[in-house]
Scaffold this motif. Structure first.
Motif, PDB file in Angstrom:
ATOM      1  N   ALA A   1       0.825  -1.211   0.000  1.00 32.95           N
ATOM      2  CA  ALA A   1       0.000   0.000   0.000  1.00 32.95           C
ATOM      3  C   ALA A   1       0.860   1.262   0.000  1.00 32.95           C
ATOM      4  CB  ALA A   1      -0.931  -0.006   1.210  1.00 32.95           C
ATOM      5  N   VAL A   2       1.915   1.281   0.825  1.00 31.61           N
ATOM      6  CA  VAL A   2       2.779   2.459   0.905  1.00 31.61           C
ATOM      7  C   VAL A   2       3.525   2.664  -0.408  1.00 31.61           C
ATOM      8  CG1 VAL A   2       4.799   3.447   2.047  1.00 31.61           C
ATOM      9  CG2 VAL A   2       3.024   2.344   3.408  1.00 31.61           C
ATOM     10  N   THR A   3       4.028   1.582  -0.987  1.00 33.37           N
ATOM     11  CA  THR A   3       4.754   1.683  -2.253  1.00 33.37           C
ATOM     12  C   THR A   3       3.825   2.147  -3.367  1.00 33.37           C
ATOM     13  OG1 THR A   3       6.160  -0.150  -1.532  1.00 33.37           O
ATOM     14  CG2 THR A   3       6.242   0.434  -3.855  1.00 33.37           C
ATOM     15  N   THR A   4       2.626   1.619  -3.378  1.00 33.92           N
ATOM     16  CA  THR A   4       1.655   2.000  -4.404  1.00 33.92           C
ATOM     17  C   THR A   4       1.221   3.451  -4.244  1.00 33.92           C
ATOM     18  OG1 THR A   4       0.871  -0.278  -4.490  1.00 33.92           O
ATOM     19  CG2 THR A   4      -0.558   1.391  -5.455  1.00 33.92           C
ATOM     20  N   ALA A   5       1.197   3.937  -3.006  1.00 32.11           N
ATOM     21  CA  ALA A   5       0.828   5.334  -2.759  1.00 32.11           C
ATOM     22  C   ALA A   5       1.807   6.296  -3.405  1.00 32.11           C
ATOM     23  CB  ALA A   5       0.748   5.598  -1.257  1.00 32.11           C
ATOM     24  N   VAL A   6       3.042   5.862  -3.608  1.00 33.71           N
ATOM     25  CA  VAL A   6       4.020   6.673  -4.331  1.00 33.71           C
ATOM     26  C   VAL A   6       3.818   6.533  -5.833  1.00 33.71           C
ATOM     27  CG1 VAL A   6       6.473   7.077  -4.768  1.00 33.71           C
ATOM     28  CG2 VAL A   6       5.706   6.452  -2.469  1.00 33.71           C
ATOM     29  N   LEU A   7       3.626   5.303  -6.275  1.00 37.58           N
ATOM     30  CA  LEU A   7       3.623   5.018  -7.708  1.00 37.58           C
ATOM     31  C   LEU A   7       2.417   5.589  -8.439  1.00 37.58           C
ATOM     32  CD1 LEU A   7       4.990   1.374  -7.816  1.00 37.58           C
ATOM     33  CD2 LEU A   7       5.989   3.377  -8.915  1.00 37.58           C
ATOM     34  N   VAL A   8       1.245   5.477  -7.851  1.00 35.53           N
ATOM     35  CA  VAL A   8       0.041   5.927  -8.565  1.00 35.53           C
ATOM     36  C   VAL A   8       0.089   7.422  -8.883  1.00 35.53           C
ATOM     37  CG1 VAL A   8      -2.451   6.218  -8.388  1.00 35.53           C
ATOM     38  CG2 VAL A   8      -1.410   4.036  -7.744  1.00 35.53           C
ATOM     39  N   PRO A   9       0.366   8.308  -7.909  1.00 39.12           N
ATOM     40  CA  PRO A   9       0.475   9.728  -8.255  1.00 39.12           C
ATOM     41  C   PRO A   9       1.630  10.024  -9.202  1.00 39.12           C
ATOM     42  CG  PRO A   9       0.174   9.446  -5.890  1.00 39.12           C
ATOM     43  CD  PRO A   9       0.473   8.096  -6.460  1.00 39.12           C
ATOM     44  N   MET A  10       2.729   9.287  -9.044  1.00 43.15           N
ATOM     45  CA  MET A  10       3.867   9.507  -9.947  1.00 43.15           C
ATOM     46  C   MET A  10       3.468   9.231 -11.388  1.00 43.15           C
ATOM     47  SD  MET A  10       7.485   7.499 -10.257  1.00 43.15           S
ATOM     48  CE  MET A  10       6.668   6.177 -11.165  1.00 43.15           C
ATOM     49  N   VAL A  11       2.841   8.079 -11.617  1.00 43.58           N
ATOM     50  CA  VAL A  11       2.416   7.724 -12.965  1.00 43.58           C
ATOM     51  C   VAL A  11       1.368   8.716 -13.480  1.00 43.58           C
ATOM     52  CG1 VAL A  11       1.249   5.962 -14.341  1.00 43.58           C
ATOM     53  CG2 VAL A  11       2.984   5.291 -12.676  1.00 43.58           C
ATOM     54  N   ALA A  12       0.460   9.134 -12.600  1.00 44.89           N
ATOM     55  CA  ALA A  12      -0.623  10.030 -13.010  1.00 44.89           C
ATOM     56  C   ALA A  12      -0.110  11.391 -13.463  1.00 44.89           C
ATOM     57  CB  ALA A  12      -1.621  10.201 -11.862  1.00 44.89           C
ATOM     58  N   THR A  13       1.032  11.821 -12.951  1.00 43.97           N
ATOM     59  CA  THR A  13       1.545  13.153 -13.288  1.00 43.97           C
ATOM     60  C   THR A  13       2.664  13.126 -14.325  1.00 43.97           C
ATOM     61  OG1 THR A  13       2.990  13.023 -11.335  1.00 43.97           O
ATOM     62  CG2 THR A  13       0.916  14.215 -11.094  1.00 43.97           C
ATOM     63  N   LEU A  14       3.042  11.956 -14.812  1.00 42.86           N
ATOM     64  CA  LEU A  14       4.153  11.874 -15.772  1.00 42.86           C
ATOM     65  C   LEU A  14       3.875  12.671 -17.042  1.00 42.86           C
ATOM     66  CD1 LEU A  14       5.364   8.151 -15.604  1.00 42.86           C
ATOM     67  CD2 LEU A  14       6.762  10.203 -15.236  1.00 42.86           C
ATOM     68  N   LEU A  15       2.694  12.519 -17.617  1.00 46.26           N
ATOM     69  CA  LEU A  15       2.398  13.190 -18.881  1.00 46.26           C
ATOM     70  C   LEU A  15       2.376  14.708 -18.697  1.00 46.26           C
ATOM     71  CD1 LEU A  15      -0.335  10.845 -20.413  1.00 46.26           C
ATOM     72  CD2 LEU A  15       2.146  10.820 -20.751  1.00 46.26           C
ATOM     73  N   LEU A  16       1.791  15.162 -17.603  1.00 42.45           N
ATOM     74  CA  LEU A  16       1.830  16.592 -17.301  1.00 42.45           C
ATOM     75  C   LEU A  16       3.272  17.055 -17.123  1.00 42.45           C
ATOM     76  CD1 LEU A  16       0.450  19.276 -16.606  1.00 42.45           C
ATOM     77  CD2 LEU A  16       0.298  18.463 -14.219  1.00 42.45           C
ATOM     78  N   GLY A  17       4.074  16.232 -16.456  1.00 49.04           N
ATOM     79  CA  GLY A  17       5.485  16.565 -16.275  1.00 49.04           C
ATOM     80  C   GLY A  17       6.217  16.685 -17.594  1.00 49.04           C
ATOM     81  N   GLY A  18       5.860  15.838 -18.564  1.00 48.97           N
ATOM     82  CA  GLY A  18       6.474  15.931 -19.883  1.00 48.97           C
ATOM     83  C   GLY A  18       6.156  17.247 -20.558  1.00 48.97           C
ATOM     84  N   GLY A  19       4.902  17.677 -20.464  1.00 51.80           N
ATOM     85  CA  GLY A  19       4.513  18.955 -21.053  1.00 51.80           C
ATOM     86  C   GLY A  19       5.219  20.124 -20.395  1.00 51.80           C
ATOM     87  N   ILE A  20       5.340  20.077 -19.065  1.00 47.01           N
ATOM     88  CA  ILE A  20       6.004  21.158 -18.336  1.00 47.01           C
ATOM     89  C   ILE A  20       7.485  21.215 -18.694  1.00 47.01           C
ATOM     90  CG2 ILE A  20       6.717  21.897 -16.026  1.00 47.01           C
ATOM     91  CD1 ILE A  20       4.031  20.863 -14.994  1.00 47.01           C
ATOM     92  N   ALA A  21       8.141  20.056 -18.754  1.00 48.68           N
ATOM     93  CA  ALA A  21       9.580  20.021 -19.014  1.00 48.68           C
ATOM     94  C   ALA A  21       9.928  20.453 -20.431  1.00 48.68           C
ATOM     95  CB  ALA A  21      10.126  18.617 -18.745  1.00 48.68           C
ATOM     96  N   ASP A  22       9.022  20.257 -21.400  1.00 47.81           N
ATOM     97  CA  ASP A  22       9.268  20.737 -22.761  1.00 47.81           C
ATOM     98  C   ASP A  22       8.859  22.194 -22.935  1.00 47.81           C
ATOM     99  OD1 ASP A  22      10.464  18.518 -23.842  1.00 47.81           O
ATOM    100  OD2 ASP A  22       8.612  17.660 -24.655  1.00 47.81           O
ATOM    101  N   ARG A  23       8.110  22.721 -21.980  1.00 46.48           N
ATOM    102  CA  ARG A  23       7.582  24.079 -22.109  1.00 46.48           C
ATOM    103  C   ARG A  23       8.404  25.097 -21.321  1.00 46.48           C
ATOM    104  NH1 ARG A  23       2.460  25.583 -23.900  1.00 46.48           N
ATOM    105  NH2 ARG A  23       1.682  27.607 -23.166  1.00 46.48           N
ATOM    106  N   TYR A  24       9.032  24.646 -20.230  1.00 44.33           N
ATOM    107  CA  TYR A  24       9.797  25.542 -19.365  1.00 44.33           C
ATOM    108  C   TYR A  24      11.226  25.036 -19.218  1.00 44.33           C
ATOM    109  CZ  TYR A  24       5.062  27.047 -18.248  1.00 44.33           C
ATOM    110  OH  TYR A  24       3.774  27.492 -18.343  1.00 44.33           O
TER     111      TYR A  24
END
Length: 409
Positions: A54-77
């Protein structure tokens, strides 16, 4: 001469690359301690694989959920600014995790902090995928990737062993505290990189949504990319479920925290050897040997289920480290060579997103499968399926022909 120009002759001649390399060394040193410390810290309080999952998954789910947004931010800024801010945030969340572990609080209190840490990781990873092309060009790309891999793998040797000793002696909270400090120091290093400012955006320019769609269009149109991504979706679900969840549980009853730390360090030693060799070694068409050898990375799962002793498990982990790092350096160099720089973070985000999505499923399902079929059966079967998954992308002709010694798509 620009930092990238210097990096084409030798990455270490670029001041920006040196600051990035130093920041990564510090951050990765702390992060290499975190999995062992967190795993045995949770088991110390609950003795439960389900809570660890449960603790490990609590890290992974938000990480995966924000990856695509992170890609857009990193190419934009500016990617150095993104890394500075996300490292600062990750450091603060780890301060909270360390405090809870040191106070022997129930793992339920770790879940919100773990989720927040996962968000910062999801925003960080795409920037890391794209920033090397800002710091190195030409032949310097593989040298830069190999130097970064060498630092990463050196920390993987020392980090798990140190975490095992700290956890066994004073508890996992102190190892997490070291990780927190490492994030904060890395943020200071990234702030010194000073990459050139991006051109100002014109009114009516592309929106974040349209840029994200552009990244998806490119990714989905390249079979040589998404075939590897799908293969790792299978491999990661099985490997992370068995190795990260069942591994500490089996080790806790057999070889202990110190033995498990040594096994993880052996994997890091193998990866370090491969990354050092890859600084000089260039394979014209690397993907066939890289994926073929990656099938050996599943052998430790099989041996874990077979109940071998520390020595044989460490040997298998060493080999897995060698082949995994050979693949990683080859894959990063291929992507940096063939994917346009302005799309690197978005395409890298899709690569990681789709290969990471099944990981929480694997980690949550593994304890229940183990309870039904037994830990040994799940580990051995998972290892066999993971090995086959690594060979499947070789059916794509464009992947077999992909070279790293030319530019363009």
């Amino acid at each position: 001469m620009s930092s990238a120009g210097l990096a084409s002759r030798g990455p270490l001649r670029s001041a920006a690359f040196r600051w990035f390399l130093g920041g990564q060394a510090i951050s990765l040193g702390g992060s290499a301690m975190a999995p062992v410390a967190l795993a045995f810290g949770v088991l110390e309080v609950t003795d439960s694989a389900a809570w660890l999952s449960a603790v490990t998954t609590a890290v992974l789910v938000p990480m995966v959920a924000t990856l695509l947004l992170g890609g857009g931010i990193a190419d934009r800024y500016r990617r150095d600014t993104v890394l500075c801010l996300t490292s600062l945030g990750a450091g603060l969340t780890q301060v909270g995790v360390a405090s809870l572990l040191l106070a022997h609080q129930h793992p339920a209190f770790l879940l919100p902090l773990s989720a927040l840490n996962g968000i910062f990781q999801g925003l960080t990873k795409p920037a890391l995928r794209g920033i090397v092309s800002n710091l190195a060009t030409g032949r310097g790309l593989q040298q830069a990737s190999s130097l970064l891999a060498s630092v990463r793998n050196a920390t993987r040797i020392l980090g798990p062993a140190a975490a095992g000793l700290l956890t066994a002696s004073v508890g996992g909270g102190w190892a997490i505290a070291v990780d927190a400090v490492s994030f904060l120091l890395a943020a200071a290093f990234f702030a010194r990189m000073s990459l050139p400012s991006l051109p100002p955006r014109t009114k009516g320019g592309p929106t974040m949504a349209s840029e994200l769609r552009e990244g998806w269009s490119y990714f989905s149109s390249k079979p040589w990319i998404w075939a590897v991504t799908l293969a790792f979706a299978v491999f990661n679900a099985l490997n992370m479920g068995v190795w990260q969840i069942l591994g500490p549980v089996i080790a806790n009853a057999t070889i202990g925290a110190e033995g498990w730390g040594l096994v993880l360090s052996a994997r890091g030693a193998g990866a370090l050897l491969a990354s050092v060799v890859m600084v000089k070694l260039t394979v014209r068409r690397p993907m066939v040997p890289a994926l073929s050898l990656m099938s050996l990375a599943a052998v430790p799962l099989i041996l874990l289920g077979a109940g071998v002793n520390t020595l044989w498990l460490a040997v298998a982990a060493f080999v897995a480290g060698v082949v995994s790092e050979f693949f990683t350096v080859a894959w990063e160099t291929v992507c940096n060579t063939h994917v346009p720089e302005r799309l690197l973070s978005r395409v890298g985000a899709h690569d990681e997103f789709w290969s990471f999505v099944p990981i929480p499923i694997g980690q949550l399902a593994t304890p229940f499968l183990a309870a039904t079929f037994g830990m040994a059966m799940v580990a051995v079967t998972g290892g066999g399926v993971a090995a086959v998954a690594m060979l499947a992308p070789l059916l794509v002709p464009s992947l077999r022909k992909t070279e790293i010694n030319r530019n363009g798509d």
